[in-house]
Scaffold this motif. Structure first.
Motif, PDB file in Angstrom:
ATOM      1  N   SER A  74       0.844  -1.194   0.000  1.00 31.71           N
ATOM      2  CA  SER A  74       0.000   0.000   0.000  1.00 31.71           C
ATOM      3  C   SER A  74       0.877   1.240   0.000  1.00 31.71           C
ATOM      4  O   SER A  74       1.915   1.283   0.671  1.00 31.71           O
ATOM      5  N   ILE A  75       0.445   2.251  -0.753  1.00 31.02           N
ATOM      6  CA  ILE A  75       1.181   3.508  -0.824  1.00 31.02           C
ATOM      7  C   ILE A  75       0.274   4.643  -0.371  1.00 31.02           C
ATOM      8  O   ILE A  75      -0.895   4.714  -0.760  1.00 31.02           O
ATOM      9  N   TYR A  76       0.811   5.519   0.460  1.00 36.43           N
ATOM     10  CA  TYR A  76       0.068   6.670   0.968  1.00 36.43           C
ATOM     11  C   TYR A  76       0.867   7.939   0.658  1.00 36.43           C
ATOM     12  O   TYR A  76       2.099   7.932   0.672  1.00 36.43           O
ATOM     13  N   LYS A  77       0.163   9.032   0.382  1.00 31.59           N
ATOM     14  CA  LYS A  77       0.812  10.307   0.075  1.00 31.59           C
ATOM     15  C   LYS A  77       0.554  11.302   1.196  1.00 31.59           C
ATOM     16  O   LYS A  77      -0.550  11.364   1.746  1.00 31.59           O
ATOM     17  N   ASN A 114     -10.155  10.484   5.723  1.00 33.60           N
ATOM     18  CA  ASN A 114      -9.618   9.126   5.838  1.00 33.60           C
ATOM     19  C   ASN A 114      -8.106   9.186   5.657  1.00 33.60           C
ATOM     20  O   ASN A 114      -7.626   9.507   4.569  1.00 33.60           O
ATOM     21  N   TYR A 115      -7.380   8.902   6.715  1.00 30.83           N
ATOM     22  CA  TYR A 115      -5.941   9.081   6.642  1.00 30.83           C
ATOM     23  C   TYR A 115      -5.220   8.082   7.539  1.00 30.83           C
ATOM     24  O   TYR A 115      -5.813   7.449   8.421  1.00 30.83           O
ATOM     25  N   LEU A 116      -3.935   7.964   7.297  1.00 28.26           N
ATOM     26  CA  LEU A 116      -3.035   7.179   8.135  1.00 28.26           C
ATOM     27  C   LEU A 116      -2.134   8.177   8.846  1.00 28.26           C
ATOM     28  O   LEU A 116      -1.455   8.975   8.190  1.00 28.26           O
ATOM     29  N   LYS A 117      -2.135   8.164  10.174  1.00 28.22           N
ATOM     30  CA  LYS A 117      -1.333   9.121  10.924  1.00 28.22           C
ATOM     31  C   LYS A 117      -0.032   8.483  11.364  1.00 28.22           C
ATOM     32  O   LYS A 117      -0.016   7.429  11.990  1.00 28.22           O
ATOM     33  N   LYS A 135      -0.202  13.333   8.453  1.00 28.99           N
ATOM     34  CA  LYS A 135      -1.319  12.556   7.937  1.00 28.99           C
ATOM     35  C   LYS A 135      -1.043  12.168   6.485  1.00 28.99           C
ATOM     36  O   LYS A 135      -0.656  13.015   5.676  1.00 28.99           O
ATOM     37  N   TYR A 136      -1.270  10.891   6.182  1.00 31.98           N
ATOM     38  CA  TYR A 136      -1.090  10.380   4.828  1.00 31.98           C
ATOM     39  C   TYR A 136      -2.406   9.806   4.331  1.00 31.98           C
ATOM     40  O   TYR A 136      -3.103   9.096   5.064  1.00 31.98           O
ATOM     41  N   SER A 137      -2.747  10.116   3.087  1.00 30.44           N
ATOM     42  CA  SER A 137      -3.960   9.576   2.483  1.00 30.44           C
ATOM     43  C   SER A 137      -3.583   8.512   1.450  1.00 30.44           C
ATOM     44  O   SER A 137      -2.484   8.539   0.882  1.00 30.44           O
ATOM     45  N   SER A 138      -4.500   7.568   1.203  1.00 27.36           N
ATOM     46  CA  SER A 138      -4.231   6.481   0.252  1.00 27.36           C
ATOM     47  C   SER A 138      -3.922   7.052  -1.122  1.00 27.36           C
ATOM     48  O   SER A 138      -4.575   7.996  -1.589  1.00 27.36           O
ATOM     49  N   TYR A 139      -2.911   6.465  -1.765  1.00 27.31           N
ATOM     50  CA  TYR A 139      -2.526   6.893  -3.110  1.00 27.31           C
ATOM     51  C   TYR A 139      -2.707   5.716  -4.047  1.00 27.31           C
ATOM     52  O   TYR A 139      -2.185   4.625  -3.796  1.00 27.31           O
ATOM     53  N   PHE A 140      -3.463   5.910  -5.107  1.00 28.41           N
ATOM     54  CA  PHE A 140      -3.732   4.834  -6.055  1.00 28.41           C
ATOM     55  C   PHE A 140      -2.890   5.049  -7.303  1.00 28.41           C
ATOM     56  O   PHE A 140      -3.016   6.056  -7.996  1.00 28.41           O
ATOM     57  N   SER A 141      -2.015   4.095  -7.574  1.00 23.84           N
ATOM     58  CA  SER A 141      -1.192   4.140  -8.778  1.00 23.84           C
ATOM     59  C   SER A 141      -1.901   3.340  -9.866  1.00 23.84           C
ATOM     60  O   SER A 141      -2.276   2.185  -9.666  1.00 23.84           O
ATOM     61  N   ASN A 142      -2.099   3.970 -11.015  1.00 20.99           N
ATOM     62  CA  ASN A 142      -2.809   3.308 -12.109  1.00 20.99           C
ATOM     63  C   ASN A 142      -1.986   2.207 -12.765  1.00 20.99           C
ATOM     64  O   ASN A 142      -2.529   1.344 -13.448  1.00 20.99           O
TER      65      ASN A 142
END
Length: 222
Positions: free
Chosen positions: A144-147, A157-160, A165-172
């Motif tokens: 999983s990658i978060y920005k 919705n975040y990862l602390k 705070k990091y939010s989910s990053y979706f790589s295409n």
């Protein structure tokens, strides 16, 4: 034989992490054995199994016996640098810059990651993460990658992590390739910034099971 006291660079409690960073206490003990006039490094603790949900799980891991010094230094730092058994020993700061692993990472047959630092530089476009293995276990990986959130007060919705705070990053464009020797994860970043990557795994592919976080790292994309 010799008992070696030092530090294990491993994901653990926050308390242990702070002790590791401040170098307050030795947190691990392993051994050196001399065979045919040559010293070898072994860690029978890690080689016997791992802790899961507070209980010991027996899991013999031959990797932990007579480990290459060049590999062991990624996770073990002796108080006496002579027991690194390296021509050019690492200092403690260099050791701390290496990735921290959960013990399950080694128990599941993995032993090295490239890149192998806590903080890594990457570029816009395609990047690669390679995870080396030494057995035939069929492990299901999840990465999983978060920005880093640009507007943390508006991020729901975040990862602390710490005070960030990091939010989910979706790589295409992501691919996970598997060979006999390693897993290679190829991912694409399209924006500059700071990212957080978390690698998890479980040994029950395709069916219900609990993922273990093997390691995580920060990515500085410029």
């Amino acid at each position: 034989t010799e008992n070696i006291f030092g530090y294990a660079n491993i994901i653990n409690t926050n308390s242990d992490s702070k002790k590791l960073e401040k170098r307050l206490d030795s947190n691990h003990e392993y051994n050196a054995v001399k065979l045919n006039n040559k010293w070898y490094l072994i860690d029978s603790t890690w080689g016997a199994g791992y802790i899961s949900r507070g209980a010991f799980k027996k899991n013999y891991n031959p990797y932990c016996f007579c480990i290459s010094p060049e590999l062991l230094i990624n996770s073990h730092f002796p108080l006496n640098e002579n027991w690194q058994l390296l021509e050019k020993p690492l200092n403690y700061k260099q050791f701390l810059s290496n990735l921290k692993f959960d013990a399950r990472f080694f128990a599941d047959g993995f032993y090295k990651v490239e890149p192998n630092k806590v903080i890594n530089n990457c570029s816009i476009g395609k990047n690669k993460l390679r995870i080396y293995k030494n057995n035939e276990k069929n492990i299901e990986l999840s990465i999983s990658i978060y920005k880093l959130a640009e507007n943390p007060n508006l991020t729901l919705n975040y990862l602390k992590i710490g005070d960030k705070k990091y939010s989910s990053y979706f790589s295409n464009d992501t691919h996970l390739n598997k060979t006999d020797d390693y897993y290679e994860y190829e991912y694409e970043l399209k924006e500059r910034g700071e990212y957080y990557l978390d690698c998890c795994g479980k040994d029950t592919p395709g069916i219900a099971g609990i993922y273990t976080s093997y390691f995580n790292m920060f990515l500085n994309c410029s």
